[in-house]
Enzyme design. Structure first.
Site, PDB file in Angstrom:
ATOM      1  N   LYS A   1      45.199  44.233  48.160  1.00  0.00           N
ATOM      2  CA  LYS A   1      44.497  43.410  47.275  1.00  0.00           C
ATOM      3  C   LYS A   1      45.409  43.267  46.145  1.00  0.00           C
ATOM      4  CE  LYS A   1      43.706  46.102  43.850  1.00  0.00           C
ATOM      5  NZ  LYS A   1      44.185  45.716  42.413  1.00  0.00           N
TER       6      LYS A   1
ATOM      7  N   SER B   1      41.569  51.652  48.775  1.00  0.00           N
ATOM      8  CA  SER B   1      40.566  50.917  48.940  1.00  0.00           C
ATOM      9  C   SER B   1      40.458  50.156  50.311  1.00  0.00           C
ATOM     10  CB  SER B   1      40.415  49.771  47.758  1.00  0.00           C
ATOM     11  OG  SER B   1      40.219  50.525  46.341  1.00  0.00           O
ATOM     12  N   ALA B   2      41.485  49.698  50.562  1.00  0.00           N
ATOM     13  CA  ALA B   2      41.591  49.113  52.165  1.00  0.00           C
ATOM     14  C   ALA B   2      41.128  49.752  53.133  1.00  0.00           C
ATOM     15  CB  ALA B   2      43.110  48.169  52.225  1.00  0.00           C
TER      16      ALA B   2
ATOM     17  N   ASP C   1      37.423  48.513  43.856  1.00  0.00           N
ATOM     18  CA  ASP C   1      37.952  47.612  44.618  1.00  0.00           C
ATOM     19  C   ASP C   1      37.318  47.445  46.079  1.00  0.00           C
ATOM     20  OD1 ASP C   1      40.021  47.130  42.699  1.00  0.00           O
ATOM     21  OD2 ASP C   1      41.585  48.517  43.415  1.00  0.00           O
TER      22      ASP C   1
END
Length: 314
Positions: free
Chosen positions: A30, A133-134, A166
Site C-alpha cells: 500500500k 499489514s499485507a 492499514d
C-alpha cells in the site's frame, strides 16, 4: 449388505479434505496518495487521527495457509531475499503480523490455530509500504477460505482493525478513503467519480518504487513529525519527518520529479519513495537518474491500483 455411514466417517473425510487444501493469497503493498495527520487520541492508544487516500501497489507478498492436524499448533516459514529485520534470529515469530492475524481469526472462529503459514516476502520491510499489514490481511483472507468461514468483508475488517491501521484496507486493496487512525475504510469503487478524478490527477498506471536497505521505525517518524510538523505543500504530512531521518528519500523525490514523474513522494512513514509515471520513457529516465545519483538501493516497477489474488489448490 449396505451399512449406513457414521457421522464420524463424514467428519473424518471432511477433515482430511481440509488438511489437503492450501490457500494462497498474493496481497499487494500500500501507499498513501494523501496522508493528513491529526492529533493523538488516548482511546486509540496514543495514535494520531488520520485522513488518507490509500492506494494498493502491485508489489506482492504471498501467504500460503495449509491446515495441520488437530492439536499440532501453528508453524511459520519465511522465504525471500528481502526479509529485513524478519530474518533476525531474535525475531519472535509469534509477533509476526500474519501469525497475529491467524490467532485473531482462530479466536473469532472459536478454533485452534492449527495452520502452517508460509510467507514469501517481496514488499520491502520497514519501508512505509505496509508489508506487515499485507501479510496480516493475506493471512485473514487465507484462513477465511481455508476454514470455509465465508465471513463478509465488514467482519474481516473488524478483526483486522484490532491488529493495525492499514490492515483493513489491505484486505481489499484498490483505492479507499481511510479515517479514524486509518482503520475506517470507505472503498473508492472502480469507475466511480472519485476513481476517475484520481486517474485524471495521474494516480493510476505505472509506478516506480525506490526502496532502501535502511528501515525507518514508524513510531520514530511520528515522534519526529510531532517536533518538525508537516512540510509546506506536502500531501503526506510525514514526508518531512521521514526525509529528515533519511535524506536519500528527498533526493529520490527531487530526481523523479525533475525526470518527469507525475507525482513522487515518501510512501507512508518511509523511507520508500513512490513515483507515478506517464509512460515507459519517463520511467526509464527516473530509473537512470536514481541509479546515477545513488538515490535508491532497489528499484521496483509496478502497477496501481492493485487487489489481492486468492487461489486454492487441493
Amino acid at each position: 449388505m449396505q451399512t449406513t455411514p457414521r457421522v464420524e466417517d463424514f467428519y473424518t473425510q471432511h477433515l482430511e479434505q481440509t488438511r489437503s487444501l492450501t490457500v494462497r493469497v498474493d496481497c499487494p503493498a500500500k501507499t498513501n496518495l494523501t496522508l493528513e495527520v491529526g492529533p493523538t487520541h488516548e482511546e486509540w492508544g496514543g495514535r494520531h487521527a488520520l485522513d488518507t487516500i490509500y492506494c494498493a501497489v502491485g508489489v506482492y507478498d504471498t501467504v500460503t495457509a495449509t491446515a495441520k492436524a488437530p492439536g499440532s499448533g501453528f508453524s511459520l516459514d519465511l522465504e525471500g531475499t528481502h526479509l529485513g529485520d524478519l530474518a533476525s534470529s531474535s525475531s519472535d515469530m509469534r509477533r509476526n503480523h500474519a501469525v497475529l492475524a491467524l490467532f485473531a481469526m482462530a479466536q473469532a472462529a472459536n478454533r485452534e490455530p492449527d495452520v502452517a503459514l508460509t510467507i514469501t516476502k517481496r514488499i520491502p520491510v520497514g519501508a512505509g509500504l505496509g508489508g506487515g499489514s499485507a501479510d496480516a490481511a493475506a493471512a485473514i483472507l487465507a484462513i477465511d477460505r481455508l476454514w470455509e468461514l465465508n465471513w463478509p468483508i465488514e467482519r474481516l475488517r473488524e478483526i483486522a482493525a484490532t491488529l493495525g491501521a492499514d490492515m483493513p484496507f489491505c484486505l481489499t486493496g484498490g483505492l479507499a478513503h481511510g479515517t479514524g487512525f486509518g482503520e475506517q475504510i470507505e472503498d473508492i469503487e472502480a469507475g466511480s467519480d472519485r476513481a476517475h478524478d484520481l486517474e485524471a490527477q495521474g494516480f493510476t498506471g505505472e509506478v516506480l518504487v525506490g526502496a532502501y536497505h535502511a528501515q525507518l521505525s514508524t513510531p520514530e517518524v511520528y515522534h519526529t513529525f510531532d517536533v518538525v510538523g508537516a512540510g509546506e505543500g506536502d500531501h503526506n504530512h510525514l514526508q518531512a519527518a521521514a526525509i529528515s531521518l533519511h535524506p536519500r528519500s528527498g533526493r529520490a523525490i527531487e530526481a523523479a520529479l525533475k525526470a518527469g514523474a507525475r507525482h513522487a513522494f515518501v510512501s507512508g512513514s518511509g523511507p520508500s519513495v513512490v513515483a507515478f509515471v506517464p509512460d515507459h520513457a519517463t520511467a526509464q529516465r527516473i530509473i537512470d537518474a536514481w541509479m546515477q545519483q545513488d538515490a535508491a538501493d532497489r528499484i521496483i516497477r509496478a502497477k496501481a491500483p492493485a487487489t489481492p489474488i486468492i487461489g486454492v489448490t487441493q
